[in-house]
Design a protein around this motif. Structure first.
Motif, PDB file in Angstrom:
ATOM      1  N   GLU A 117      68.965  53.200  32.761  1.00  0.00           N
ATOM      2  CA  GLU A 117      68.669  52.429  33.967  1.00  0.00           C
ATOM      3  C   GLU A 117      67.657  51.345  33.582  1.00  0.00           C
ATOM      4  OE1 GLU A 117      66.846  52.839  38.465  1.00  0.00           O
ATOM      5  OE2 GLU A 117      66.423  54.360  36.968  1.00  0.00           O
ATOM      6  N   HIS A 118      68.085  50.462  32.716  1.00  0.00           N
ATOM      7  CA  HIS A 118      67.223  49.455  32.087  1.00  0.00           C
ATOM      8  C   HIS A 118      68.151  48.377  31.562  1.00  0.00           C
ATOM      9  CE1 HIS A 118      64.842  47.787  28.651  1.00  0.00           C
ATOM     10  NE2 HIS A 118      63.789  48.084  29.394  1.00  0.00           N
ATOM     11  N   SER A 119      67.614  47.232  31.267  1.00  0.00           N
ATOM     12  CA  SER A 119      68.426  46.182  30.652  1.00  0.00           C
ATOM     13  C   SER A 119      69.070  46.687  29.365  1.00  0.00           C
ATOM     14  CB  SER A 119      67.547  44.966  30.345  1.00  0.00           C
ATOM     15  OG  SER A 119      68.262  44.014  29.577  1.00  0.00           O
ATOM     16  N   VAL A 120      70.272  46.228  29.093  1.00  0.00           N
ATOM     17  CA  VAL A 120      70.919  46.576  27.830  1.00  0.00           C
ATOM     18  C   VAL A 120      70.262  45.854  26.656  1.00  0.00           C
ATOM     19  CG1 VAL A 120      73.163  47.153  28.828  1.00  0.00           C
ATOM     20  CG2 VAL A 120      72.670  44.772  28.176  1.00  0.00           C
ATOM     21  N   ILE A 121      69.331  44.967  26.962  1.00  0.00           N
ATOM     22  CA  ILE A 121      68.606  44.235  25.921  1.00  0.00           C
ATOM     23  C   ILE A 121      67.263  44.926  25.679  1.00  0.00           C
ATOM     24  CG2 ILE A 121      67.574  42.025  25.260  1.00  0.00           C
ATOM     25  CD1 ILE A 121      69.555  40.710  27.264  1.00  0.00           C
ATOM     26  N   GLY A 122      67.082  45.476  24.505  1.00  0.00           N
ATOM     27  CA  GLY A 122      65.784  45.986  24.099  1.00  0.00           C
ATOM     28  C   GLY A 122      65.456  47.416  24.453  1.00  0.00           C
ATOM     29  N   GLY A 123      66.360  48.129  25.117  1.00  0.00           N
ATOM     30  CA  GLY A 123      66.069  49.483  25.552  1.00  0.00           C
ATOM     31  C   GLY A 123      66.669  50.555  24.661  1.00  0.00           C
ATOM     32  N   LEU A 124      67.144  51.627  25.279  1.00  0.00           N
ATOM     33  CA  LEU A 124      67.721  52.749  24.539  1.00  0.00           C
ATOM     34  C   LEU A 124      68.887  52.299  23.670  1.00  0.00           C
ATOM     35  CD1 LEU A 124      68.179  55.791  23.925  1.00  0.00           C
ATOM     36  CD2 LEU A 124      69.566  55.876  26.010  1.00  0.00           C
ATOM     37  N   GLY A 125      69.776  51.467  24.245  1.00  0.00           N
ATOM     38  CA  GLY A 125      70.950  51.030  23.496  1.00  0.00           C
ATOM     39  C   GLY A 125      70.585  50.350  22.197  1.00  0.00           C
TER      40      GLY A 125
END
Length: 308
Positions: free
Chosen positions: A248-256
């Motif tokens: 539940e966060h931007s796909v930029i810079g997070g878990l992914g």
């Protein structure tokens, strides 16, 4: 999962319990104690609670000073203010000198709801993850939150706890918690789902549905984004080959991106990041916002199916 409880509520309760065991625990808040649930600590230990007012940068600087005197400060406000407005103080006043300050930031992600895009932190993991020496933890439920609070209190150095507002399901069986050690919730052969925070429950629901159609699904609770459990990530990615991250966060810079960093150059994978697609949040009911941003169970399930 049989009951629901807000992760932020568990955070507040854990602080009260921790304060009873350790008189070096102090709590700071930026005039949001009733929302961040630190009010309980304020009532129980008023001499160890400090309200900075709507002055997040001052709050972080105060915590830095308290840490030099042997205290273990927990700073709390909304994630968008603590990780965003006070970023320079978090970076330079706490992380740069490696002071022992803990950040329990609530109301993260789009499920903050009606307060809208200005208050919904969808980039806080990225901001905290890039700071050298910062530990970043995203608990999946109330039980894991309690354990995370105790774990960061024991470790030395700065730590960021990302906490949700919404009341969400509590897992019936408590998981073990160790900083930097992911929890394998189910094994699988065809696709692995790496999830954090409230999306862990969604990942398990998707796995149940996929299993009905003969797809074998592994689900990993990556509660620690930094330091990430690289051994666990690599093991399950190599086994399944198809990799999905859900946050539940931007796909930029997070878990992914954290998972991708582990896998770069390590094999041939089909990879999909599910999260907020480079958009700001907006006002709405949490359940409607999850649908709008493709983070409800049906939307996540459909996204996973695109790589099967």
């Amino acid at each position: 999962m049989s009951k629901v409880k807000a992760i932020r509520a568990a955070y507040g309760e854990a602080l009260v319990e921790l304060g009873g065991r350790n008189d070096k625990i102090v709590v700071l808040d930026a005039d949001l104690a009733h929302a961040t649930m630190t009010q309980g600590f304020a009532e129980k230990y008023p001499e160890r609670f400090f309200n900075s007012g709507i002055a997040e940068a001052n709050m972080v600087s105060m915590a830095a000073g308290l840490s030099t005197m042997g205290y273990v400060p927990f700073c709390s406000t909304f994630a968008v203010f603590g990780a965003g407005r006070a970023y320079e103080q978090v970076r330079n006043s706490v992380a740069y000198p490696n002071f022992n300050v803990k950040f329990g930031m609530t109301h993260a992600g789009v499920t903050l709801g009606e307060d809208g895009g200005s208050h919904q932190a969808i980039e806080d993991i990225a901001l905290m993850r890039v700071i050298p020496g910062m530990t970043v933890i995203v608990p999946c439920d109330a039980n894991e939150t309690r354990r995370a609070v105790n774990a960061v209190a024991e470790m030395k150095g700065p730590a960021y706890l990302r906490l949700a507002r919404l009341a969400t399901p509590v897992f019936e069986h408590e998981m073990p918690f160790e900083i930097g050690k992911a929890n394998v919730l189910r094994e699988g052969n065809d696709v692995v789902l790496f999830a954090c925070g409230i999306m862990v429950g969604t990942a398990l629901e998707c796995a149940d549905e996929l299993e009905k159609s003969g797809v074998s699904v592994a689900v990993i609770n990556v509660h620690t984004i930094k330091p990430i459990d690289a051994e666990c990530v690599l093991k399950h990615a190599k086994h399944c080959k198809k990799v999905v991250t859900i946050e539940e966060h931007s796909v930029i810079g997070g878990l992914g991106d954290a998972v991708a960093d582990v896998l770069i150059g390590k094999g041939d994978f089909t990879f999909k990041k599910i999260g907020v697609q480079d958009r700001f949040g907006q006002s709405g009911k949490p359940e409607d916002l999850l649908i709008e941003y493709g983070l409800d169970t049906n939307s996540v399930l459909n996204s996973i199916r695109t790589i099967l």
